[in-house]
Design an enzyme around this catalytic site. Sequence first.
Site, PDB file in Angstrom:
ATOM      1  N   ARG A  78       0.828  -1.206   0.000  1.00 33.68           N
ATOM      2  CA  ARG A  78       0.000   0.000   0.000  1.00 33.68           C
ATOM      3  C   ARG A  78       0.860   1.254   0.000  1.00 33.68           C
ATOM      4  NH1 ARG A  78      -5.000   0.920  -1.454  1.00 33.68           N
ATOM      5  NH2 ARG A  78      -5.140  -1.296  -0.970  1.00 33.68           N
ATOM      6  N   ASN A 267      -8.670  -1.973   8.814  1.00 35.82           N
ATOM      7  CA  ASN A 267      -7.632  -2.199   7.815  1.00 35.82           C
ATOM      8  C   ASN A 267      -7.987  -3.400   6.917  1.00 35.82           C
ATOM      9  OD1 ASN A 267      -4.448  -3.000   7.071  1.00 35.82           O
ATOM     10  ND2 ASN A 267      -4.835  -0.822   7.366  1.00 35.82           N
ATOM     11  N   HIS A 318      -4.957  -4.270   4.454  1.00 36.06           N
ATOM     12  CA  HIS A 318      -4.961  -3.120   3.561  1.00 36.06           C
ATOM     13  C   HIS A 318      -3.547  -2.618   3.325  1.00 36.06           C
ATOM     14  CE1 HIS A 318      -6.145   1.038   2.209  1.00 36.06           C
ATOM     15  NE2 HIS A 318      -6.984   0.306   1.517  1.00 36.06           N
ATOM     16  N   CYS A 319      -2.745  -2.599   4.369  1.00 43.51           N
ATOM     17  CA  CYS A 319      -1.352  -2.138   4.254  1.00 43.51           C
ATOM     18  C   CYS A 319      -0.537  -2.989   3.286  1.00 43.51           C
ATOM     19  CB  CYS A 319      -0.659  -2.168   5.616  1.00 43.51           C
ATOM     20  SG  CYS A 319      -1.438  -1.197   6.903  1.00 43.51           S
ATOM     21  N   ALA A 320      -0.918  -4.261   3.154  1.00 39.02           N
ATOM     22  CA  ALA A 320      -0.132  -5.222   2.367  1.00 39.02           C
ATOM     23  C   ALA A 320      -0.606  -5.347   0.924  1.00 39.02           C
ATOM     24  CB  ALA A 320      -0.170  -6.589   3.042  1.00 39.02           C
TER      25      ALA A 320
END
Length: 328
Positions: A78, A267, A318-320
Amino acid sequence: MPEETHPHEQTFMSWPTELIWGADIADVRDDIAGVARVIAGFEPVVLLAGPRDVKAAQRACGSQVEVVSIPVDDLWMRDIGPTFVLDGKKLAGVDFHFNGWGGKQEHGRDSGVAREILAMEKVARIAAPIVGEGGSIEVDGVGTLMATESSLINNNRNPGKTKADIEAALTQTVGATTFIWVKGVKGKDVTDCHIDALARFSEPGVVVVSTPPEDAPQDVWTAAYDQAHAVLRSAVDARGKRLELVELPEPEDVGRRGEGFLATYVNYYVVNGGVVLPRFGDKKADRDAVSIIRELYPGREVVQVGVDTLGEGGGGIHCATQQMPKRT
């Protein structure tokens, strides 16, 4: 920048390295492979891995995931990947010049990932006039952008730049016309408090807000949540309308976790026909989160995935991930 519910052409992910994760490398790779396999059931997944890791990543993720050989340092796609924008059928990618979240970590390979992906996909690159990360912005697709001041109006990324400077840059690059800023928290986590762990648009006018337990200790984080709630309750979007806030309670029982463990359901990641949501092992909170997300995203399948090691690294699903939208 389209909303996340806009149809995706594919999702990009990244394979973590032992240099960053050390003794936790096997567990975090299990998390990433598990997320990649789930997403691949909904849409194509392209996972970047260093040349020596390609075969292992392919074995772990399975044949549904396409693994490509591009050197990476870590898994936070992300933030390191391009943020895609659309103008009709024209697709471009914004490169926010990832600098290790304000120089907190060395990410020599990751700083080039956005450029590498755009070259591979033959997509035009937009060099942003600011430094930031994909996780530092959240949009509704019709002009409204949410962000934390702590992550963008920060000298470790944008020295000397004012809020007006940064808003102008975001208007230029992702088409934002209305800005909702919450204070956030500087220096307490590696991201300086990204918005995508705090609040998300489920659709224009509706914001899902992570909500700590009532008995959570009063600290800088609960103060940041309270401030964010207050701002969002009074905010209006690009259409001039007040926001509807939906609280998404955080889990209370996650066992023994590190101080930086990210225990937030917000997330999550929206995919074609589904939503991929973290599972933390608090059975009631996990069930409640699924129920709330199903109501917010009718017609989409909600799949929960355990990502405990990702959480220990201060991030989540979400970050990944980073979506590449379909051209309209």
